[in-house]
Design a protein around this motif. Structure first.
Motif, PDB file in Angstrom:
ATOM      1  N   LYS A 170      15.651 -24.881  19.155  1.00 45.87           N
ATOM      2  CA  LYS A 170      15.550 -24.861  17.700  1.00 45.87           C
ATOM      3  C   LYS A 170      14.093 -25.012  17.272  1.00 45.87           C
ATOM      4  CE  LYS A 170      20.075 -24.945  16.938  1.00 45.87           C
ATOM      5  NZ  LYS A 170      20.806 -23.871  16.202  1.00 45.87           N
ATOM      6  N   MET A 171      13.819 -24.588  16.042  1.00 42.53           N
ATOM      7  CA  MET A 171      12.491 -24.765  15.459  1.00 42.53           C
ATOM      8  C   MET A 171      12.618 -24.895  13.954  1.00 42.53           C
ATOM      9  SD  MET A 171      10.945 -20.886  15.726  1.00 42.53           S
ATOM     10  CE  MET A 171      11.453 -20.720  17.435  1.00 42.53           C
ATOM     11  N   CYS A 172      11.606 -25.445  13.325  1.00 41.07           N
ATOM     12  CA  CYS A 172      11.621 -25.596  11.876  1.00 41.07           C
ATOM     13  C   CYS A 172      11.389 -24.250  11.185  1.00 41.07           C
ATOM     14  CB  CYS A 172      10.544 -26.581  11.429  1.00 41.07           C
ATOM     15  SG  CYS A 172      10.889 -28.292  11.878  1.00 41.07           S
ATOM     16  N   LYS A 173      11.817 -24.168   9.956  1.00 38.19           N
ATOM     17  CA  LYS A 173      11.548 -23.000   9.127  1.00 38.19           C
ATOM     18  C   LYS A 173      10.043 -22.863   8.934  1.00 38.19           C
ATOM     19  CE  LYS A 173      12.226 -19.843   5.825  1.00 38.19           C
ATOM     20  NZ  LYS A 173      12.725 -18.470   6.103  1.00 38.19           N
ATOM     21  N   ARG A 174       9.563 -21.637   8.955  1.00 31.92           N
ATOM     22  CA  ARG A 174       8.136 -21.407   8.842  1.00 31.92           C
ATOM     23  C   ARG A 174       7.569 -21.943   7.526  1.00 31.92           C
ATOM     24  NH1 ARG A 174       5.338 -15.899  10.653  1.00 31.92           N
ATOM     25  NH2 ARG A 174       5.898 -16.946  12.594  1.00 31.92           N
ATOM     26  N   ILE A 175       6.445 -22.611   7.656  1.00 31.93           N
ATOM     27  CA  ILE A 175       5.686 -23.089   6.495  1.00 31.93           C
ATOM     28  C   ILE A 175       4.428 -22.235   6.372  1.00 31.93           C
ATOM     29  CG2 ILE A 175       4.218 -24.977   5.657  1.00 31.93           C
ATOM     30  CD1 ILE A 175       7.042 -25.618   5.116  1.00 31.93           C
ATOM     31  N   LEU A 176       4.211 -21.651   5.207  1.00 34.68           N
ATOM     32  CA  LEU A 176       3.020 -20.834   4.993  1.00 34.68           C
ATOM     33  C   LEU A 176       1.815 -21.723   4.738  1.00 34.68           C
ATOM     34  CD1 LEU A 176       4.533 -18.119   2.618  1.00 34.68           C
ATOM     35  CD2 LEU A 176       4.228 -17.988   5.095  1.00 34.68           C
ATOM     36  N   LYS A 177       0.650 -21.223   5.100  1.00 35.66           N
ATOM     37  CA  LYS A 177      -0.562 -21.997   4.904  1.00 35.66           C
ATOM     38  C   LYS A 177      -0.744 -22.374   3.442  1.00 35.66           C
ATOM     39  CE  LYS A 177      -5.492 -22.061   5.987  1.00 35.66           C
ATOM     40  NZ  LYS A 177      -6.630 -21.312   6.595  1.00 35.66           N
ATOM     41  N   SER A 178      -0.325 -21.497   2.548  1.00 35.70           N
ATOM     42  CA  SER A 178      -0.477 -21.747   1.114  1.00 35.70           C
ATOM     43  C   SER A 178       0.396 -22.911   0.640  1.00 35.70           C
ATOM     44  CB  SER A 178      -0.123 -20.490   0.316  1.00 35.70           C
ATOM     45  OG  SER A 178       1.217 -20.081   0.581  1.00 35.70           O
ATOM     46  N   TYR A 207      17.634 -25.753   6.718  1.00 37.53           N
ATOM     47  CA  TYR A 207      17.303 -25.089   7.982  1.00 37.53           C
ATOM     48  C   TYR A 207      17.340 -26.079   9.152  1.00 37.53           C
ATOM     49  CZ  TYR A 207      15.544 -21.709   4.570  1.00 37.53           C
ATOM     50  OH  TYR A 207      15.437 -20.849   3.512  1.00 37.53           O
ATOM     51  N   SER A 208      17.070 -25.555  10.334  1.00 39.76           N
ATOM     52  CA  SER A 208      17.074 -26.389  11.539  1.00 39.76           C
ATOM     53  C   SER A 208      16.052 -27.518  11.394  1.00 39.76           C
ATOM     54  CB  SER A 208      16.713 -25.549  12.762  1.00 39.76           C
ATOM     55  OG  SER A 208      17.666 -24.536  12.970  1.00 39.76           O
ATOM     56  N   PHE A 209      16.468 -28.699  11.821  1.00 36.02           N
ATOM     57  CA  PHE A 209      15.562 -29.841  11.768  1.00 36.02           C
ATOM     58  C   PHE A 209      15.980 -30.835  12.849  1.00 36.02           C
ATOM     59  CE2 PHE A 209      13.464 -33.635  10.148  1.00 36.02           C
ATOM     60  CZ  PHE A 209      12.238 -33.105   9.754  1.00 36.02           C
ATOM     61  N   PRO A 210      14.999 -31.438  13.556  1.00 39.06           N
ATOM     62  CA  PRO A 210      15.352 -32.344  14.662  1.00 39.06           C
ATOM     63  C   PRO A 210      16.007 -33.635  14.171  1.00 39.06           C
ATOM     64  CG  PRO A 210      13.003 -32.434  14.231  1.00 39.06           C
ATOM     65  CD  PRO A 210      13.529 -31.313  13.406  1.00 39.06           C
ATOM     66  N   ARG A 211      16.933 -34.132  14.979  1.00 41.75           N
ATOM     67  CA  ARG A 211      17.523 -35.445  14.729  1.00 41.75           C
ATOM     68  C   ARG A 211      16.661 -36.525  15.377  1.00 41.75           C
ATOM     69  NH1 ARG A 211      22.128 -32.281  15.968  1.00 41.75           N
ATOM     70  NH2 ARG A 211      21.971 -32.939  18.149  1.00 41.75           N
ATOM     71  N   LYS A 212      16.756 -37.727  14.857  1.00 41.65           N
ATOM     72  CA  LYS A 212      16.000 -38.852  15.429  1.00 41.65           C
ATOM     73  C   LYS A 212      16.349 -38.998  16.914  1.00 41.65           C
ATOM     74  CE  LYS A 212      15.079 -43.800  14.903  1.00 41.65           C
ATOM     75  NZ  LYS A 212      15.373 -45.027  14.124  1.00 41.65           N
ATOM     76  N   PHE A 229       7.175 -29.688  11.351  1.00 39.83           N
ATOM     77  CA  PHE A 229       6.564 -29.179  12.571  1.00 39.83           C
ATOM     78  C   PHE A 229       6.438 -27.653  12.554  1.00 39.83           C
ATOM     79  CE2 PHE A 229       8.911 -33.071  13.278  1.00 39.83           C
ATOM     80  CZ  PHE A 229       7.934 -33.881  13.845  1.00 39.83           C
ATOM     81  N   GLN A 230       5.322 -27.184  13.046  1.00 39.75           N
ATOM     82  CA  GLN A 230       4.980 -25.764  13.019  1.00 39.75           C
ATOM     83  C   GLN A 230       5.986 -24.936  13.817  1.00 39.75           C
ATOM     84  OE1 GLN A 230       1.195 -24.840  14.832  1.00 39.75           O
ATOM     85  NE2 GLN A 230       0.799 -23.225  13.347  1.00 39.75           N
ATOM     86  N   ASP A 231       6.567 -23.963  13.167  1.00 32.29           N
ATOM     87  CA  ASP A 231       7.593 -23.137  13.809  1.00 32.29           C
ATOM     88  C   ASP A 231       7.036 -22.391  15.011  1.00 32.29           C
ATOM     89  OD1 ASP A 231       7.180 -19.928  12.802  1.00 32.29           O
ATOM     90  OD2 ASP A 231       6.107 -21.484  11.692  1.00 32.29           O
ATOM     91  N   SER A 232       7.871 -22.177  16.009  1.00 34.16           N
ATOM     92  CA  SER A 232       7.612 -21.444  17.259  1.00 34.16           C
ATOM     93  C   SER A 232       6.607 -22.129  18.173  1.00 34.16           C
ATOM     94  CB  SER A 232       7.184 -19.988  17.000  1.00 34.16           C
ATOM     95  OG  SER A 232       5.835 -19.900  16.604  1.00 34.16           O
TER      96      SER A 232
END
Length: 401
Positions: A213-221, A257-262, A286-289
């Motif tokens: 799994k990975m987090c949803k992409r966050i744009l630099k903006s 979206y996908s997100f890690p559990r504790k 966290f940065q996707d991929s």
């Protein structure tokens, strides 16, 4: 007796004179005859030294141009970093950025006293070329010399300062050596415990026990230099975040979206492959991929067991691009040893036993609050306290200014 009273007793009413470092020491710069070849091997005896963090390039069997520091110890001053090192072993010099500093008169000035005093100076780079940096800046720094008019008494005081600081230095060295030995022991037992030789074990792929799994992409903006929720990129993963996202964006993405559990284990999928960090449950993104995790079935493999395994995992890394990368399929193909695969209760009990042993080693070798690293840090602070105290002689007004 207070520390300051001890210093006063040490001086016993003697005056302290501040002399330019260039008056109490001399230096030699490596010349061509000292430059070593690249015929290096760990089997050879003589280290080849250079400037910068590398310091020891390798070991040579050459016999010409050896600096006999075992007979006359020197301080190696590094123009690149303004760092200095105590050297009491024979060596060859590679870099002209190093200066071999020695006492200008062994009957008046102890070289190790000079070394400890040099360590009290701020390690700031000075502009200009390397040679002028030493001559123009450090040679004019004023070093405190107790009762220089009485060389015998002066050497006695210098020797006492050196003796005390040597005790702290040796203690730190012993602890550091102990830490190195424990790390080797940790690595040995980790491989032994995770090999399950002569025990019921099955190699499963990570894809058998979970999905990547990975987090949803966050744009630099969408990021800010300051903010509510830290955003970890591959360069700051496991360190201090230098970017942030608004809390409403974090809460929205975490919910949708996908997100890690504790407790789940995040790993770096580019750059330094496989660096593992346990997610502590605090708000963070966290940065996707580049930073991913295995959404694993803990009835098969526990998170903590997985974290220890990641330290020895043989990843299928894709090479050839700008940087190495660990793709999802590569992660899924990676194999992990699962003890007693046909008995869940027994498997989890064995994983717990292995984790308990390895956790103790990890605390001992890595913890900054409990283990040897904490002890080394405390001893280093103690050394620096007494070093600065013992070398804080009274200053005349012209020096204090």
């Amino acid at each position: 007796m207070s520390d300051m009273n001890y210093l006063e007793q040490l001086l016993d009413g003697m005056k302290v004179e501040y002399l330019p470092l260039g008056d109490v020491s001399k230096y030699e710069q490596p010349t061509k005859y000292l430059v070593a070849s690249k015929n290096y091997s760990d089997e050879f005896a003589t280290p080849v030294l250079t400037a910068g963090k590398t310091f020891i390039l390798g070991y040579t069997d050459e016999v010409n141009g050896i600096y006999k520091a075992s007979e006359n110890p020197v301080i190696i001053f590094d123009d690149f970093t303004t760092a200095n090192k105590w050297v009491d072993f024979d060596f060859k010099a590679k870099s002209s950025a190093m200066k071999m500093i020695s006492s200008s008169d062994d009957n008046k000035f102890l070289i190790k006293y000079i070394y400890y005093w040099l360590n009290t100076l701020p390690g700031e780079l000075i502009g200009g070329d390397h040679k002028r940096q030493w001559i123009g800046s450090y040679a004019n720094k004023k070093i405190p010399i107790p009762c220089p008019e009485n060389p015998e008494k002066s050497l006695e005081i210098q020797a006492e300062v050196v003796r005390i600081l040597d005790v702290f230095t040796e203690l730190t060295a012993e602890l550091t050596a102990e830490l190195t030995a424990r790390k080797k022991q940790y690595n040995y037992y980790r491989y032994q415990l995770l090999s399950f030789e002569e025990r019921d074990m099955e190699w499963k792929t990570l894809g058998d026990i979970g999905d990547v799994k990975m987090c949803k992409r966050i744009l630099k903006s969408e990021t800010r230099s300051e903010g509510d929720v830290p955003f970890y990129k591959i360069g700051t993963f496991g360190k201090q975040a230098d970017a942030f996202i608004p809390r409403d964006v974090y809460e929205s993405y975490q919910e949708r979206y996908s997100f890690p559990r504790k407790g789940e284990v995040l790993i770096s999928a580019s750059g330094t492959i496989g660096r593992a960090v346990v997610y502590d449950g605090e708000p963070a993104y966290f940065q996707d991929s580049n930073i991913v995790w295995l959404d694993n079935d803990e009835s098969i493999v526990t998170n903590r067991y997985l974290w220890h395994f990641y330290k020895i995992a043989k990843w299928f890394v894709s090479e050839g691009g700008t940087i190495d990368r660990l793709y999802n399929d590569n992660i899924k193909k990676t194999k992990i040893p699962v003890p007693y695969p046909n008995d869940t209760e027994k498997s989890l009990a064995e994983q717990s036993r292995v984790v308990a042993i390895l956790d103790k080693f990890d605390i001992l070798t890595s913890s900054i609050t409990e283990g040897l690293p904490r002890e080394i840090t405390l001893r280093q602070k103690q050394y620096e306290h007494y070093r600065d105290l013992l070398l804080s002689f009274p200053k005349p007004e012209e020096v204090a200014a």
